[in-house]
Scaffold this motif. Structure first.
Motif, PDB file in Angstrom:
ATOM      1  N   TYR A 166      11.231  22.464  48.468  1.00 51.25           N
ATOM      2  CA  TYR A 166      10.239  21.932  47.535  1.00 51.25           C
ATOM      3  C   TYR A 166      10.211  20.413  47.640  1.00 51.25           C
ATOM      4  CZ  TYR A 166      10.794  26.572  45.450  1.00 51.25           C
ATOM      5  OH  TYR A 166      10.869  27.929  45.239  1.00 51.25           O
ATOM      6  N   ARG A 167       9.010  19.855  47.675  1.00 53.56           N
ATOM      7  CA  ARG A 167       8.874  18.405  47.765  1.00 53.56           C
ATOM      8  C   ARG A 167       8.991  17.730  46.407  1.00 53.56           C
ATOM      9  NH1 ARG A 167       3.242  17.388  50.335  1.00 53.56           N
ATOM     10  NH2 ARG A 167       3.985  15.236  50.418  1.00 53.56           N
ATOM     11  N   PHE A 168       8.594  18.463  45.348  1.00 56.93           N
ATOM     12  CA  PHE A 168       8.486  17.828  44.039  1.00 56.93           C
ATOM     13  C   PHE A 168       9.180  18.662  42.967  1.00 56.93           C
ATOM     14  CE2 PHE A 168       4.516  17.117  46.464  1.00 56.93           C
ATOM     15  CZ  PHE A 168       4.693  15.773  46.744  1.00 56.93           C
ATOM     16  N   ALA A 169       9.504  17.992  41.872  1.00 59.49           N
ATOM     17  CA  ALA A 169      10.062  18.663  40.698  1.00 59.49           C
ATOM     18  C   ALA A 169       9.166  18.369  39.500  1.00 59.49           C
ATOM     19  CB  ALA A 169      11.480  18.176  40.417  1.00 59.49           C
ATOM     20  N   LEU A 170       9.068  19.341  38.597  1.00 54.38           N
ATOM     21  CA  LEU A 170       8.220  19.223  37.411  1.00 54.38           C
ATOM     22  C   LEU A 170       9.045  19.468  36.156  1.00 54.38           C
ATOM     23  CD1 LEU A 170       5.231  21.286  38.808  1.00 54.38           C
ATOM     24  CD2 LEU A 170       5.121  18.851  38.229  1.00 54.38           C
ATOM     25  N   GLN A 171       8.877  18.591  35.199  1.00 56.66           N
ATOM     26  CA  GLN A 171       9.575  18.747  33.919  1.00 56.66           C
ATOM     27  C   GLN A 171       8.556  18.750  32.796  1.00 56.66           C
ATOM     28  OE1 GLN A 171      12.551  15.774  33.105  1.00 56.66           O
ATOM     29  NE2 GLN A 171      12.557  16.215  30.910  1.00 56.66           N
ATOM     30  N   PRO A 172       8.443  19.848  32.042  1.00 53.75           N
ATOM     31  CA  PRO A 172       7.455  19.877  30.955  1.00 53.75           C
ATOM     32  C   PRO A 172       7.821  18.891  29.858  1.00 53.75           C
ATOM     33  CG  PRO A 172       8.873  21.801  30.863  1.00 53.75           C
ATOM     34  CD  PRO A 172       9.212  21.098  32.126  1.00 53.75           C
ATOM     35  N   MET A 173       6.817  18.209  29.341  1.00 56.71           N
ATOM     36  CA  MET A 173       7.010  17.259  28.244  1.00 56.71           C
ATOM     37  C   MET A 173       6.427  17.852  26.965  1.00 56.71           C
ATOM     38  SD  MET A 173       8.365  14.785  30.069  1.00 56.71           S
ATOM     39  CE  MET A 173       8.221  13.229  29.190  1.00 56.71           C
ATOM     40  N   TRP A 174       6.623  17.147  25.859  1.00 57.81           N
ATOM     41  CA  TRP A 174       6.082  17.629  24.591  1.00 57.81           C
ATOM     42  C   TRP A 174       4.557  17.637  24.620  1.00 57.81           C
ATOM     43  CZ3 TRP A 174       9.202  19.929  21.314  1.00 57.81           C
ATOM     44  CH2 TRP A 174      10.544  19.594  21.281  1.00 57.81           C
ATOM     45  N   GLN A 175       3.977  18.734  24.127  1.00 60.37           N
ATOM     46  CA  GLN A 175       2.525  18.758  23.981  1.00 60.37           C
ATOM     47  C   GLN A 175       2.105  17.690  22.974  1.00 60.37           C
ATOM     48  OE1 GLN A 175       1.186  22.655  22.891  1.00 60.37           O
ATOM     49  NE2 GLN A 175       1.606  23.530  24.901  1.00 60.37           N
ATOM     50  N   ARG A 176       0.945  17.127  23.205  1.00 60.74           N
ATOM     51  CA  ARG A 176       0.476  16.089  22.285  1.00 60.74           C
ATOM     52  C   ARG A 176      -1.042  16.049  22.265  1.00 60.74           C
ATOM     53  NH1 ARG A 176       3.270  11.091  24.963  1.00 60.74           N
ATOM     54  NH2 ARG A 176       4.806  12.706  25.391  1.00 60.74           N
ATOM     55  N   PRO A 177      -1.626  15.652  21.139  1.00 66.31           N
ATOM     56  CA  PRO A 177      -3.082  15.534  21.080  1.00 66.31           C
ATOM     57  C   PRO A 177      -3.538  14.283  21.821  1.00 66.31           C
ATOM     58  CG  PRO A 177      -2.105  14.843  18.998  1.00 66.31           C
ATOM     59  CD  PRO A 177      -0.989  15.370  19.839  1.00 66.31           C
ATOM     60  N   VAL A 178      -4.622  14.414  22.555  1.00 64.67           N
ATOM     61  CA  VAL A 178      -5.202  13.291  23.275  1.00 64.67           C
ATOM     62  C   VAL A 178      -6.638  13.126  22.811  1.00 64.67           C
ATOM     63  CG1 VAL A 178      -5.912  12.425  25.533  1.00 64.67           C
ATOM     64  CG2 VAL A 178      -3.727  13.607  25.294  1.00 64.67           C
ATOM     65  N   ARG A 179      -6.982  11.916  22.422  1.00 67.15           N
ATOM     66  CA  ARG A 179      -8.299  11.650  21.850  1.00 67.15           C
ATOM     67  C   ARG A 179      -9.420  12.137  22.764  1.00 67.15           C
ATOM     68  NH1 ARG A 179     -11.444   7.149  22.438  1.00 67.15           N
ATOM     69  NH2 ARG A 179      -9.694   6.062  23.443  1.00 67.15           N
ATOM     70  N   GLY A 180     -10.274  12.980  22.205  1.00 71.89           N
ATOM     71  CA  GLY A 180     -11.431  13.485  22.929  1.00 71.89           C
ATOM     72  C   GLY A 180     -11.162  14.670  23.827  1.00 71.89           C
ATOM     73  N   LEU A 181      -9.882  15.038  24.007  1.00 73.85           N
ATOM     74  CA  LEU A 181      -9.553  16.125  24.928  1.00 73.85           C
ATOM     75  C   LEU A 181      -8.688  17.210  24.295  1.00 73.85           C
ATOM     76  CD1 LEU A 181      -8.777  13.948  28.072  1.00 73.85           C
ATOM     77  CD2 LEU A 181     -10.827  15.307  27.682  1.00 73.85           C
ATOM     78  N   GLY A 182      -8.364  17.069  23.018  1.00 72.63           N
ATOM     79  CA  GLY A 182      -7.549  18.071  22.347  1.00 72.63           C
ATOM     80  C   GLY A 182      -6.079  17.931  22.694  1.00 72.63           C
ATOM     81  N   VAL A 183      -5.349  19.045  22.611  1.00 74.95           N
ATOM     82  CA  VAL A 183      -3.915  19.046  22.882  1.00 74.95           C
ATOM     83  C   VAL A 183      -3.684  19.275  24.381  1.00 74.95           C
ATOM     84  CG1 VAL A 183      -1.714  20.182  22.413  1.00 74.95           C
ATOM     85  CG2 VAL A 183      -3.387  19.887  20.570  1.00 74.95           C
TER      86      VAL A 183
END
Length: 371
Positions: free
Chosen positions: A338-355
């Motif tokens: 695998y070339r990359f690693a992914l770490q989930p972060m806390w969900q958060r609301p983003v203005r104009g785009l929802g959560v």
């Protein structure tokens, strides 16, 4: 109305308009023709309405000039060509105006850069008493044909590359609305820097950032969409290419002590392309992720993360990666890399785009060892 040819050349034009005779000579050298037409006369000679001629002229980025005699035979030919494409049904009138606008905007920036940066460095007066314009004329005379040939060469190369991407699209809809990986790279604390640095220093920093980013994006197979001083926008056909570019940008800037820290936000999805720019929710999401990304870090959206997982360039989790390695070793096969690693972060609301659910993207040097 006929064309007025009773003037006595550049000297008379300069005297009538109050313009610098050397500036007029420089204009004549670059345009390759003398001023002959008013806008009305040019439109009439080209066989187009004054209204359409004005639309083309403004679209190319030029100011209204009233009825001054400032246009050349080349201006007439350009009007005639655009109008001819419309008359032949190859372009709609709206599309012809877009062609004029996109070409004008692109070449205007190029011309400004060449005069402000390139020629400025070559036209320092060699002797006291000489003006910059007097030095500029012979320099432009020498460089103009070479720069013109180089411009056409690069344009053809870029057109060929763009045509190749279009014909490889899965269907006609993808020619306009395509699935792309889009990334914003933003210098952290740039506004504070503008208060502390001299203008020349700031200009050098911005130029170094843009040059480094442009070279890296191109070398790794992406496309630089635009630069905004302290921010660059780029796109790539696949998530893996965009991810590699983002991490290399962060790594490169981190090794340069003169550069501020960098943050990158990326998203994957449908993007509308228009006049060389990109638009849509995917672009907006990438921009929002950039604004919340940690320093020297890369955030991606869930669709981007899913694309990396689907293509086998990142595991869904470290536990899954370890399990895949153990299974491969048990069966005597090569373990997945695998070339990359992914770490989930806390969900958060983003203005104009929802959560949204951001993922932290990092480089994964090697698969984990089995217990």
């Amino acid at each position: 109305m006929t064309v007025d040819d009773t003037g006595s050349g550049e000297g008379a034009d300069a005297a009538d308009s109050g313009e610098d005779p050397l500036a007029l000579r420089l204009e004549g050298l670059i345009l390759g023709a003398e001023r002959r037409y008013t806008p009305f006369q040019a439109a009439r000679s080209a066989g187009v309405s004054m209204e359409l001629a004005s639309r083309f002229w403004r679209a190319m980025g030029f100011a209204d000039i009233g009825q001054a005699k400032a246009l050349t035979e080349a201006d007439v030919l350009a009007l005639r060509r655009l109008a001819g494409l419309v008359e032949a049904g190859l372009l709609s009138e709206a599309m012809a105006v877009q062609v004029a606008r996109s070409t004008g905007q692109t070449t205007a920036r190029l011309a400004e850069w060449q005069m402000d940066s390139f020629l400025e460095g070559l036209t320092e007066p060699p002797e006291p008493g000489m003006t910059r314009t007097e030095v500029t004329y012979p320099i432009v005379e020498l460089l103009l044909p070479e720069l013109e040939e180089f411009l056409v060469y690069v344009w053809r190369r870029q057109l060929a590359a763009s045509a190749g991407r279009v014909v490889q699209s899965a269907d006609d809809e993808e020619m306009v609305d395509r699935r792309l990986a889009v990334g914003f790279a933003d210098l952290v604390g740039f506004t504070r820097l503008t208060r502390r640095m001299e203008e020349e220093e700031l200009g050098e920093l911005v130029e170094a950032f843009e040059t480094t980013a442009a070279d890296l994006v191109a070398a790794r197979g992406g496309r630089l969409i635009k630069t905004l001083g302290d921010e660059v926008l780029y796109a790539a056909d696949d998530a893996g290419t965009a991810a590699d570019i983002a991490l290399r940008l962060v790594e490169t800037m981190a090794h340069d002590e003169t550069m501020p820290e960098l943050r990158v936000g990326m998203a994957f999805g449908t993007v509308t392309t228009r006049m060389g720019d990109v638009f849509g929710t995917t672009v907006n999401l990438a921009s929002r992720l950039t604004s919340i990304a940690p320093r020297d870090a890369v955030l991606v959206d869930s669709a981007f993360a899913e694309e990396l997982i689907r293509s086998g360039e990142a595991p869904a989790s470290e536990a899954e990666a370890a399990e895949a390695v153990a299974t491969a070793e048990k069966e005597g096969e090569e373990p997945p890399t695998y070339r990359f690693a992914l770490q989930p972060m806390w969900q958060r609301p983003v203005r104009g785009l929802g959560v949204v659910e951001p993922w932290l993207l990092t480089r994964r040097e090697a698969p984990p060892a089995t217990p």
